[in-house]
Design an enzyme around this catalytic site. Sequence first.
Site, short mmCIF file in Angstrom:
data_model
loop_
_atom_site.label_atom_id
_atom_site.label_comp_id
_atom_site.label_asym_id
_atom_site.label_seq_id
_atom_site.Cartn_x
_atom_site.Cartn_y
_atom_site.Cartn_z
N TYR A 158 0.85 -1.21 0.00
CA TYR A 158 0.00 0.00 0.00
C TYR A 158 0.88 1.25 0.00
O TYR A 158 0.65 2.19 -0.78
CB TYR A 158 -0.94 -0.02 1.21
CG TYR A 158 -1.83 1.20 1.24
CD1 TYR A 158 -2.83 1.36 0.28
CD2 TYR A 158 -1.66 2.20 2.20
CE1 TYR A 158 -3.64 2.50 0.28
CE2 TYR A 158 -2.46 3.32 2.20
CZ TYR A 158 -3.45 3.47 1.24
OH TYR A 158 -4.24 4.60 1.24
N LYS A 162 1.10 4.02 -3.12
CA LYS A 162 0.87 5.45 -2.87
C LYS A 162 2.14 6.26 -3.15
O LYS A 162 2.04 7.42 -3.57
CB LYS A 162 0.35 5.67 -1.44
CG LYS A 162 -1.08 5.19 -1.24
CD LYS A 162 -2.05 5.88 -2.20
CE LYS A 162 -3.50 5.53 -1.94
NZ LYS A 162 -4.42 6.19 -2.89
C1 8X3 Z 1 -4.60 6.03 4.68
C2 8X3 Z 1 -3.69 6.53 5.75
O1 8X3 Z 1 -1.95 5.99 7.54
O2 8X3 Z 1 -3.70 4.38 7.23
O3 8X3 Z 1 -4.08 6.18 3.40
O4 8X3 Z 1 -1.96 4.57 5.60
S1 8X3 Z 1 -2.81 5.30 6.54
#
Ligand code: 8X3
Length: 260
Positions: A158, A162
């Site tokens: 993830y 991002k």
């Molecule tokens: C969501 C924020 O900190 O859970 O993108 O990755 S976090």
Amino acid sequence: MPSRLANQWVLITGASSGIGEAAARQFGAAGCHLLLGARRLDKLNAAAAAAKKSGAASAHVHELDVASTPSVEAFVKWVRTLTPRVDVLLNNAGGAHGADTVAEGKDADWVAMVESNLLGLMRVTRAVLPLMLPHQSGTILNIGSIAGRQPYEGGSLYCGVKAAEFAITKSLRLELCGTGLRVGTVDPGLAQTEFAVTRYKGDEARALKTYEGMTPLTGDDIAEALVWAASRPAHVCIDEILLKATDQAAVYKVHRRTGK
Ligand code: 8X3
């Protein structure tokens, strides 16, 4: 004062809940025409109804799975039946699947994250650009995350997608320089949406723990930033916004009140 966004055509992916749903309501309140896509049509229809209630010039919905090129192409074909022009593209669809370490990671989770967060953004942008470029103005806003700037254990892929979103936003800004289009990223920290429930595969109790004792951002907080970025004068580009809850100074520095 009339809104700069009034009557603009705003396309939002992942518009059925969370940031996307809040953005639909807030761009609606600014008098926009809305093109809303998501996989869940029942929720999408509810989001469109809420956006109309908030003042949208119009709100149109169509099923969209950004993980599928044919679905993206069908969606944009449908958009063309409504308007020859998109003024604002909000690439919001995505999310986290699982919180495993690299050692324990599941292929299905990895593929889902790459398909939605990364390839979805690429597919939708490629398909929508022909509806933006001829008009020499317009705004593309991508939803990033604090995770793209500060990786954490259990977030590897993830955080990776991002970080890639951050890089793609910059590449796209370079590619579009001189076209009149502007490109920005809005990167939230802890925000209470369906995000954690999806990450933890529907485990609501575990999801709620994410925000225990602190006051997280809401979808509406992020939507406000999106509407602000999209409503700057045409010569102003908001490259990036990193927004976090006041209780979150960094990924690992979250103030939690005990006894709550
Ligand atoms: C969501 C924020 O900190 O859970 O993108 O990755 S976090």
